[in-house]
Design a protein around this motif. Sequence first.
Motif, mmCIF file in Angstrom:
data_model
loop_
_atom_site.group_PDB
_atom_site.id
_atom_site.type_symbol
_atom_site.label_atom_id
_atom_site.label_comp_id
_atom_site.label_asym_id
_atom_site.label_seq_id
_atom_site.Cartn_x
_atom_site.Cartn_y
_atom_site.Cartn_z
ATOM 1 N N HIS A 1 0.832 -1.206 0.000
ATOM 2 C CA HIS A 1 0.000 0.000 0.000
ATOM 3 C C HIS A 1 0.867 1.256 0.000
ATOM 4 N N TYR A 2 1.975 1.210 0.721
ATOM 5 C CA TYR A 2 2.898 2.342 0.761
ATOM 6 C C TYR A 2 3.487 2.591 -0.628
ATOM 7 N N LEU A 3 3.918 1.520 -1.296
ATOM 8 C CA LEU A 3 4.442 1.652 -2.663
ATOM 9 C C LEU A 3 3.390 2.226 -3.600
ATOM 10 N N LYS B 1 1.369 6.496 -7.057
ATOM 11 C CA LYS B 1 0.220 7.296 -7.496
ATOM 12 C C LYS B 1 0.394 8.782 -7.213
ATOM 13 N N SER B 2 1.174 9.097 -6.188
ATOM 14 C CA SER B 2 1.413 10.511 -5.874
ATOM 15 C C SER B 2 2.590 11.079 -6.656
ATOM 16 N N ASP C 1 6.836 4.284 -11.950
ATOM 17 C CA ASP C 1 6.159 2.992 -12.066
ATOM 18 C C ASP C 1 7.169 1.853 -12.019
ATOM 19 N N GLU C 2 8.281 2.027 -12.688
ATOM 20 C CA GLU C 2 9.306 0.984 -12.768
ATOM 21 C C GLU C 2 9.887 0.683 -11.394
ATOM 22 N N LEU C 3 10.164 1.716 -10.621
ATOM 23 C CA LEU C 3 10.724 1.511 -9.291
ATOM 24 C C LEU C 3 9.687 0.850 -8.381
ATOM 25 N N ALA C 4 8.455 1.250 -8.482
ATOM 26 C CA ALA C 4 7.391 0.632 -7.679
ATOM 27 C C ALA C 4 7.255 -0.843 -8.011
ATOM 28 N N PHE C 5 7.424 -1.194 -9.271
ATOM 29 C CA PHE C 5 7.278 -2.592 -9.700
ATOM 30 C C PHE C 5 8.411 -3.475 -9.156
#
Length: 66
Positions: free
Chosen positions: A45-47, A52-53, A58-62
């Motif tokens: 959820h933190y990621l 989203k903010s 996107d790549e780092l979140a993945f």
Amino acid sequence: MTTQKQIRASFWQSHPHLEAYALMWGIKTAPYNRHDTETRMAFVHYLDHLEKSGEITDELAFRATL
């Protein structure tokens, strides 16, 4: 934030109760680094929030892991 290390540090700073739990049970340290479901879901959820903010790409979140 541009690295996984920065994300993890920020996550633990934002969730001190989870970090204390992980340290108490020795699950935050190598080689195991196992976390309970509550901790893993909080990290996901933190990621999602960071992505989203616009704080991370996107790549780092993945590819980020706890």
